[in-house]
Design an enzyme around this catalytic site. Sequence first.
Site, mmCIF file in Angstrom:
data_model
loop_
_atom_site.group_PDB
_atom_site.id
_atom_site.type_symbol
_atom_site.label_atom_id
_atom_site.label_comp_id
_atom_site.label_asym_id
_atom_site.label_seq_id
_atom_site.Cartn_x
_atom_site.Cartn_y
_atom_site.Cartn_z
ATOM 1 N N THR A 24 0.827 -1.471 -0.245
ATOM 2 C CA THR A 24 0.279 -0.556 -0.016
ATOM 3 C C THR A 24 0.578 1.453 0.145
ATOM 4 O O THR A 24 1.519 1.479 0.904
ATOM 5 C CB THR A 24 -1.208 -0.111 1.172
ATOM 6 O OG1 THR A 24 -1.365 -0.954 1.304
ATOM 7 C CG2 THR A 24 -1.619 1.198 1.341
ATOM 8 N N GLY A 25 0.347 2.287 -0.897
ATOM 9 C CA GLY A 25 1.323 3.203 -0.745
ATOM 10 C C GLY A 25 0.418 4.576 -1.129
ATOM 11 O O GLY A 25 -0.388 4.662 -1.022
ATOM 12 N N GLY A 26 1.072 5.769 -1.231
ATOM 13 C CA GLY A 26 0.211 7.217 -1.212
ATOM 14 C C GLY A 26 -0.528 7.306 -2.392
ATOM 15 O O GLY A 26 -1.335 7.862 -1.909
ATOM 16 N N MET A 27 -0.356 6.384 -3.467
ATOM 17 C CA MET A 27 -0.752 6.593 -5.269
ATOM 18 C C MET A 27 -2.078 5.433 -4.907
ATOM 19 O O MET A 27 -2.886 5.144 -5.707
ATOM 20 C CB MET A 27 -0.480 6.897 -5.501
ATOM 21 C CG MET A 27 0.153 8.622 -5.557
ATOM 22 S SD MET A 27 1.711 8.873 -6.853
ATOM 23 C CE MET A 27 0.302 8.652 -8.630
ATOM 24 N N VAL A 30 -1.093 -2.723 -4.332
ATOM 25 C CA VAL A 30 -0.524 -3.812 -5.263
ATOM 26 C C VAL A 30 -1.099 -4.664 -4.625
ATOM 27 O O VAL A 30 -0.801 -4.682 -3.461
ATOM 28 C CB VAL A 30 1.025 -3.186 -4.749
ATOM 29 C CG1 VAL A 30 0.846 -4.542 -6.775
ATOM 30 C CG2 VAL A 30 1.492 -2.138 -6.009
ATOM 31 N N ASP A 141 11.434 7.525 -10.943
ATOM 32 C CA ASP A 141 11.042 7.662 -10.209
ATOM 33 C C ASP A 141 12.633 6.547 -9.546
ATOM 34 O O ASP A 141 11.949 5.628 -9.156
ATOM 35 C CB ASP A 141 9.630 7.486 -9.929
ATOM 36 C CG ASP A 141 9.121 6.823 -7.683
ATOM 37 O OD1 ASP A 141 10.310 7.508 -7.195
ATOM 38 O OD2 ASP A 141 8.033 6.651 -7.639
#
Length: 471
Positions: A24-27, A30, A141
């Site tokens: 889990t990321g900010g955007m 997955v 990135d």
Amino acid sequence: MHEVWPDSGVLLASRYRLVTLLETGGMAQVWRATDELLDRPVAVKLPAGDTRAAHMAWREARLAARLSHPGIAAVHDYREAVRPDGSVAPFVVMELLNGETVAARLCDADGPVPWGEAVSIGAAVAEALAAAHAAGVVHRDIKPGNVMLCPGGVKLLDFGISAAAGEPDDDDTGLSFGTPAYAAPERLDGKPAEPATDLYGLGVLLFEMVTGDPPYDVNTWEELAAAQAHGPTPLPDTLPARLRELILRCLDDNPSRRPTAAQARRALTRLVPSAPARLTIPLPKPPPTGHAKVLPAQQRVTSPGARRVAFGAALAGFAAIVVALLYAANAPDDPVEFAQPPASPSPTTPRTESLVPKQTVSPSAAATVPPSPAEPTRITPTDPILTVEAALNRVQDTVEQGQQSGEIRADVALDFQNLLRLIDPGADNVTDQVDQLLGKVRQRLNEGGLSQPQADLLRQRLNDLRSASTP
């Protein structure tokens, strides 16, 4: 219907069954999922909520779909699912990878990794970046969390904030800027996407692998600005000098002074030790000639031009010995001496002049004066041979100087620089790329983007590059 969405067991687009949340990321999230149509495991990336994140998911799928390279995680599909509230959720279906990220590797090691392993990983990342840049895609990135160490090799992940080369940076929100510790300076200036941005990221990646921390270990943009005022922490003196030099070139604030991905790959591959201290994955092999061994300066021949000169000198020396021996074996009754070559040969002086016999000794001296052994003739080229890499650097310098003097408009200079960075001096298509650049010079001159004298100088430099790349 699931009360929590997304959740394990949810079926997306009547095909992809979510299994386990991987990250889990900010955007985005997955998920490990199953493609029930093809019965295979996949990774599903679901962007977080707002419409901008959804648009970026679509962009990611389109840009990543351009790429087909063993070092880049493959994108299989782009679909849209319907949330329980009736809204649409786009998602990207990707290759599911097994392994650990470089970030996890650094965490496990609780410090730097052996530099031999770091240059091997860096060479693989540079190769993947060269493929992306050749397809006109800038990742933007590059960081340890986006490089996966898999049983089959190194994989570059997450093109979530990627852009087409030359695309204007119109993000006023900062959503696509990435992580402060890994952001290139030009990203904060709103400059168009360019491959050099990824080389800055490669420099940060290498720096962190060999030291354990990024050059600016910060969490916010304000902290980054303050840290950059003092410069990065120094690299350990125990690292090879060439590795330190490459990392610092990648971290240069001026994008035009950074190497291309192809140049970085070659430099890193030459540094790969024959037997790295620890390898967890198959990595690029060192060159068969053992470039990791550093020869003394007087023995080192690096460029193709220098190798041609060295071979020519050796061949000429051997020829001199053979001719001298044959002459001695068939010498006339009158002894001879060889004319001495001029101290400073001119371009018009034949290089075999020193092999022409000149009658100077009387016949009576023949019995007492033995023929002296001939020494190899040393040939010093009168004109240095321009290598492809040197010629390419001259073109890049001309563009930079033209921009600084105002004879090349800034946007035109950036256009030229982006095309120049795609040229691999070791590739076979350099002449084709030179033709493309010559056409670009003509086009930009007609548009008034550069002065006539500057266009003439660029044409001259480009023709030199063509000559250097022609066998």
